[in-house]
Design a protein around this motif. Structure first.
Motif, PDB file in Angstrom:
ATOM      1  N   LYS A 166      34.530 -57.147  19.198  1.00  0.00           N
ATOM      2  CA  LYS A 166      34.039 -57.766  17.960  1.00  0.00           C
ATOM      3  C   LYS A 166      34.676 -59.136  17.732  1.00  0.00           C
ATOM      4  CE  LYS A 166      31.696 -54.017  16.830  1.00  0.00           C
ATOM      5  NZ  LYS A 166      30.259 -53.947  17.039  1.00  0.00           N
ATOM      6  N   THR A 167      34.164 -59.855  16.725  1.00  0.00           N
ATOM      7  CA  THR A 167      34.619 -61.213  16.431  1.00  0.00           C
ATOM      8  C   THR A 167      35.624 -61.207  15.283  1.00  0.00           C
ATOM      9  OG1 THR A 167      32.548 -62.165  17.197  1.00  0.00           O
ATOM     10  CG2 THR A 167      33.866 -63.504  15.686  1.00  0.00           C
ATOM     11  N   ARG A 191      36.019 -61.936  20.595  1.00  0.00           N
ATOM     12  CA  ARG A 191      36.062 -63.361  20.304  1.00  0.00           C
ATOM     13  C   ARG A 191      37.071 -63.559  19.176  1.00  0.00           C
ATOM     14  NH1 ARG A 191      30.677 -66.897  18.912  1.00  0.00           N
ATOM     15  NH2 ARG A 191      31.551 -68.911  19.555  1.00  0.00           N
ATOM     16  N   ILE A 192      37.953 -64.548  19.321  1.00  0.00           N
ATOM     17  CA  ILE A 192      38.982 -64.778  18.303  1.00  0.00           C
ATOM     18  C   ILE A 192      38.940 -66.255  17.907  1.00  0.00           C
ATOM     19  CG2 ILE A 192      41.435 -64.656  17.735  1.00  0.00           C
ATOM     20  CD1 ILE A 192      41.712 -62.538  19.994  1.00  0.00           C
ATOM     21  N   GLU A 207      46.781 -69.672  24.062  1.00  0.00           N
ATOM     22  CA  GLU A 207      47.571 -68.882  25.018  1.00  0.00           C
ATOM     23  C   GLU A 207      47.691 -67.424  24.571  1.00  0.00           C
ATOM     24  OE1 GLU A 207      50.074 -72.841  26.201  1.00  0.00           O
ATOM     25  OE2 GLU A 207      51.226 -71.009  25.829  1.00  0.00           O
ATOM     26  N   PHE A 208      47.699 -67.196  23.264  1.00  0.00           N
ATOM     27  CA  PHE A 208      47.780 -65.822  22.748  1.00  0.00           C
ATOM     28  C   PHE A 208      46.417 -65.123  22.763  1.00  0.00           C
ATOM     29  CE2 PHE A 208      51.816 -66.593  19.950  1.00  0.00           C
ATOM     30  CZ  PHE A 208      52.642 -66.221  21.002  1.00  0.00           C
ATOM     31  N   GLY A 209      45.344 -65.836  23.108  1.00  0.00           N
ATOM     32  CA  GLY A 209      44.051 -65.158  23.260  1.00  0.00           C
ATOM     33  C   GLY A 209      42.913 -65.696  22.421  1.00  0.00           C
ATOM     34  N   ALA A 210      43.168 -66.759  21.629  1.00  0.00           N
ATOM     35  CA  ALA A 210      42.064 -67.328  20.849  1.00  0.00           C
ATOM     36  C   ALA A 210      41.003 -67.874  21.802  1.00  0.00           C
ATOM     37  CB  ALA A 210      42.575 -68.442  19.930  1.00  0.00           C
ATOM     38  N   THR A 211      39.731 -67.720  21.409  1.00  0.00           N
ATOM     39  CA  THR A 211      38.632 -68.230  22.228  1.00  0.00           C
ATOM     40  C   THR A 211      38.015 -69.477  21.617  1.00  0.00           C
ATOM     41  OG1 THR A 211      37.142 -66.732  21.068  1.00  0.00           O
ATOM     42  CG2 THR A 211      38.031 -65.968  23.168  1.00  0.00           C
ATOM     43  N   ASP A 212      38.200 -69.657  20.314  1.00  0.00           N
ATOM     44  CA  ASP A 212      37.612 -70.804  19.612  1.00  0.00           C
ATOM     45  C   ASP A 212      38.638 -71.333  18.609  1.00  0.00           C
ATOM     46  OD1 ASP A 212      34.379 -70.509  20.115  1.00  0.00           O
ATOM     47  OD2 ASP A 212      35.368 -68.564  19.993  1.00  0.00           O
ATOM     48  N   ILE A 213      38.616 -72.642  18.398  1.00  0.00           N
ATOM     49  CA  ILE A 213      39.482 -73.265  17.390  1.00  0.00           C
ATOM     50  C   ILE A 213      38.578 -73.916  16.348  1.00  0.00           C
ATOM     51  CG2 ILE A 213      41.184 -75.084  16.942  1.00  0.00           C
ATOM     52  CD1 ILE A 213      42.436 -72.925  18.650  1.00  0.00           C
ATOM     53  N   VAL A 214      38.861 -73.647  15.080  1.00  0.00           N
ATOM     54  CA  VAL A 214      38.171 -74.331  13.990  1.00  0.00           C
ATOM     55  C   VAL A 214      39.206 -75.160  13.250  1.00  0.00           C
ATOM     56  CG1 VAL A 214      37.129 -73.947  11.714  1.00  0.00           C
ATOM     57  CG2 VAL A 214      36.241 -72.740  13.707  1.00  0.00           C
ATOM     58  N   THR A 215      38.979 -76.461  13.143  1.00  0.00           N
ATOM     59  CA  THR A 215      39.975 -77.332  12.510  1.00  0.00           C
ATOM     60  C   THR A 215      39.677 -77.550  11.024  1.00  0.00           C
ATOM     61  OG1 THR A 215      38.710 -79.259  13.201  1.00  0.00           O
ATOM     62  CG2 THR A 215      40.516 -78.586  14.634  1.00  0.00           C
ATOM     63  N   GLU A 216      38.463 -77.225  10.595  1.00  0.00           N
ATOM     64  CA  GLU A 216      38.128 -77.442   9.179  1.00  0.00           C
ATOM     65  C   GLU A 216      38.742 -76.348   8.317  1.00  0.00           C
ATOM     66  OE1 GLU A 216      35.917 -77.288  11.659  1.00  0.00           O
ATOM     67  OE2 GLU A 216      34.717 -79.122  11.654  1.00  0.00           O
ATOM     68  N   ARG A 217      38.933 -76.695   7.050  1.00  0.00           N
ATOM     69  CA  ARG A 217      39.443 -75.732   6.077  1.00  0.00           C
ATOM     70  C   ARG A 217      38.428 -75.524   4.973  1.00  0.00           C
ATOM     71  NH1 ARG A 217      45.488 -77.499   4.242  1.00  0.00           N
ATOM     72  NH2 ARG A 217      46.452 -77.221   6.274  1.00  0.00           N
ATOM     73  N   GLY A 218      38.723 -74.568   4.084  1.00  0.00           N
ATOM     74  CA  GLY A 218      37.918 -74.348   2.888  1.00  0.00           C
ATOM     75  C   GLY A 218      36.464 -74.100   3.240  1.00  0.00           C
ATOM     76  N   ASP A 219      35.545 -74.663   2.448  1.00  0.00           N
ATOM     77  CA  ASP A 219      34.116 -74.409   2.655  1.00  0.00           C
ATOM     78  C   ASP A 219      33.649 -74.884   4.026  1.00  0.00           C
ATOM     79  OD1 ASP A 219      34.015 -73.322   0.162  1.00  0.00           O
ATOM     80  OD2 ASP A 219      33.163 -75.101  -0.812  1.00  0.00           O
ATOM     81  N   ALA A 220      34.215 -76.007   4.505  1.00  0.00           N
ATOM     82  CA  ALA A 220      33.828 -76.517   5.825  1.00  0.00           C
ATOM     83  C   ALA A 220      34.286 -75.550   6.916  1.00  0.00           C
ATOM     84  CB  ALA A 220      34.430 -77.902   6.049  1.00  0.00           C
ATOM     85  N   GLY A 221      35.452 -74.945   6.725  1.00  0.00           N
ATOM     86  CA  GLY A 221      35.944 -73.945   7.675  1.00  0.00           C
ATOM     87  C   GLY A 221      35.050 -72.722   7.693  1.00  0.00           C
ATOM     88  N   VAL A 222      34.635 -72.285   6.497  1.00  0.00           N
ATOM     89  CA  VAL A 222      33.723 -71.133   6.396  1.00  0.00           C
ATOM     90  C   VAL A 222      32.417 -71.452   7.127  1.00  0.00           C
ATOM     91  CG1 VAL A 222      32.369 -69.717   4.799  1.00  0.00           C
ATOM     92  CG2 VAL A 222      34.733 -70.347   4.220  1.00  0.00           C
ATOM     93  N   ALA A 223      31.888 -72.654   6.900  1.00  0.00           N
ATOM     94  CA  ALA A 223      30.630 -73.049   7.538  1.00  0.00           C
ATOM     95  C   ALA A 223      30.777 -73.035   9.062  1.00  0.00           C
ATOM     96  CB  ALA A 223      30.209 -74.435   7.046  1.00  0.00           C
ATOM     97  N   GLY A 231      25.431 -67.366  11.906  1.00  0.00           N
ATOM     98  CA  GLY A 231      25.183 -67.395  10.468  1.00  0.00           C
ATOM     99  C   GLY A 231      25.714 -66.181   9.718  1.00  0.00           C
ATOM    100  N   LEU A 232      26.315 -65.217  10.453  1.00  0.00           N
ATOM    101  CA  LEU A 232      26.694 -63.946   9.811  1.00  0.00           C
ATOM    102  C   LEU A 232      28.105 -63.931   9.246  1.00  0.00           C
ATOM    103  CD1 LEU A 232      25.229 -61.456  12.462  1.00  0.00           C
ATOM    104  CD2 LEU A 232      24.146 -62.281  10.357  1.00  0.00           C
ATOM    105  N   GLY A 233      29.030 -64.600   9.921  1.00  0.00           N
ATOM    106  CA  GLY A 233      30.457 -64.457   9.599  1.00  0.00           C
ATOM    107  C   GLY A 233      31.111 -63.490  10.567  1.00  0.00           C
ATOM    108  N   ALA A 234      32.448 -63.440  10.537  1.00  0.00           N
ATOM    109  CA  ALA A 234      33.205 -62.609  11.479  1.00  0.00           C
ATOM    110  C   ALA A 234      33.190 -61.146  11.033  1.00  0.00           C
ATOM    111  CB  ALA A 234      34.642 -63.111  11.560  1.00  0.00           C
ATOM    112  N   HIS A 235      33.356 -60.243  12.014  1.00  0.00           N
ATOM    113  CA  HIS A 235      33.520 -58.816  11.672  1.00  0.00           C
ATOM    114  C   HIS A 235      34.844 -58.592  10.946  1.00  0.00           C
ATOM    115  CE1 HIS A 235      30.859 -58.607  15.300  1.00  0.00           C
ATOM    116  NE2 HIS A 235      30.263 -57.656  14.600  1.00  0.00           N
ATOM    117  N   SER A 236      35.878 -59.281  11.431  1.00  0.00           N
ATOM    118  CA  SER A 236      37.235 -59.106  10.903  1.00  0.00           C
ATOM    119  C   SER A 236      37.830 -60.475  10.621  1.00  0.00           C
ATOM    120  CB  SER A 236      38.126 -58.402  11.934  1.00  0.00           C
ATOM    121  OG  SER A 236      37.631 -57.113  12.223  1.00  0.00           O
TER     122      SER A 236
END
Ligand SMILES: [Zn+2]
Length: 340
Positions: A166-167, A191-192, A207-223, A231-236
């Protein structure tokens, strides 16, 4: 003995403190092999939490048992032990259910102050877990990490119901957030998504296993998380900061029916009831019951399957604790390890 005392905001000094003694028959005295500065130590350090006079600091610890009270049965002198930031009996109904940080007889280790040469650990048989042998020195940082940051990140992942394939999204790139990435990876996440804007921390997250990096915060991070998840959001989602913005970012990054595990100590967080109602999010968190996970985490570390000690990017002698705090406050260091 020597120990760190917070006198006022931004005024940490390592001074002579009274040697700890056995006070209750269930206490032990340990000699610290290593201790460290926690992100939560920065709240009083910055004056965001009031400092009511000189306070001993530190609640993370790993070391050798020097002396045991007369009712201590399982923990023996000479053992290398790790415990959590709340002492717990590990026998009451709440402990047995896995919530040792809400033990009916819990005692805060922060009041004892483990940024010192020695510490008294209450309820030793319930609180402490011994390693099979005295570990080699290079394992000590990882075993120390199990005392709080690893256990807390791990609980964040468990509370967020991380499932194989899961994501997972992680809000916060401090030591806890980074180790939540490690935990999610160990628990089989497919996916992490690590939310971080700091290059050295992004690197460690990958290195710890992340597959994607998001640099935005707040609403932009959510988007950005929504965009990565059709368009769904993460499972966890694991929340490892504790502010209004980070908590809302976590809740809004979860899909309907998703789980948020929140382990950042909340400071002035208020949740909007109506938004929560319509979010369909599961929320679970709080002070991590690290004791629940210690045996498993110690096994993984001793088998060298995980290396959580890599979050310590600054190691100093205990006497330089003040510089350790400054470096974390100024985000020059992720986490400071102190050698007594
Ligand atoms: Zn208990």
């Amino acid at each position: 003995m020597r120990g760190a005392i917070l006198h006022a905001p931004r005024d940490v000094r390592v001074e002579q403190r009274e040697d700890p003694k056995i006070e209750q028959a269930t206490d032990v005295i340990i000699r610290l092999a290593a201790t460290c500065v926690c992100g939560s130590d920065l709240w009083p350090y910055r004056g965001i939490e009031p400092v009511g006079g000189p306070a001993p600091m530190g609640h993370e610890y790993a070391g050798i048992v020097e002396e045991t009270g007369r009712d201590v049965r399982d923990i023996k002198p000479g053992q290398f032990v790790i415990g959590s930031f709340f002492a717990s009996d590990n026998t009451c109904e709440i402990c047995q259910a896995g919530y040792q940080t809400s033990c009916l007889h819990r005692q805060p280790v922060g009041a004892i102050g483990t940024q010192a040469e020695y510490a008294r650990i209450p309820l030793a048989d319930g609180t402490l877990v011994a390693t099979p042998d005295v570990p080699s020195d290079d394992l000590v940082p990882s075993l120390l990490a199990a005392s709080d940051v690893l256990g807390t990140g791990w609980f964040g992942a468990v509370a967020a119901d991380v499932q194989p394939g899961k994501t997972v999204a992680v809000v916060g790139d401090g030591a806890v957030g980074l180790l939540a990435v490690l935990a999610a990876n160990q628990l089989g996440a497919g996916r992490i998504i690590a939310m971080s804007r700091h290059e050295p921390r992004q690197k460690l997250a990958l290195e710890f296993g992340a597959t994607d990096i998001v640099t935005e915060r707040g609403d932009a991070g959510v988007a950005a998380v929504k965009e990565l998840t059709g368009g769904l959001g993460a499972h966890s989602v694991i929340e490892a900061v504790g502010t209004q913005e980070s908590m809302m970012q976590a809740i809004r990054s979860a899909r309907p029916g998703g789980h948020v595990g929140y382990v950042g100590v909340a400071h002035d967080v208020e949740l909007p009831g109506q938004e929560l109602f319509f979010s369909h999010a599961h929320l679970h968190g709080g002070p991590a019951p690290v004791r629940r996970f210690l045996p498993e985490l110690i096994d993984l570390i001793c088998a060298r399957a995980i290396d959580p000690g890599r979050v310590f990017d600054l190691t100093l002698p205990l006497d330089q604790a003040a510089e350790g705090y400054r470096a974390m406050d100024e985000r020059r260091a992720i986490k400071t390890l102190l050698r007594p």
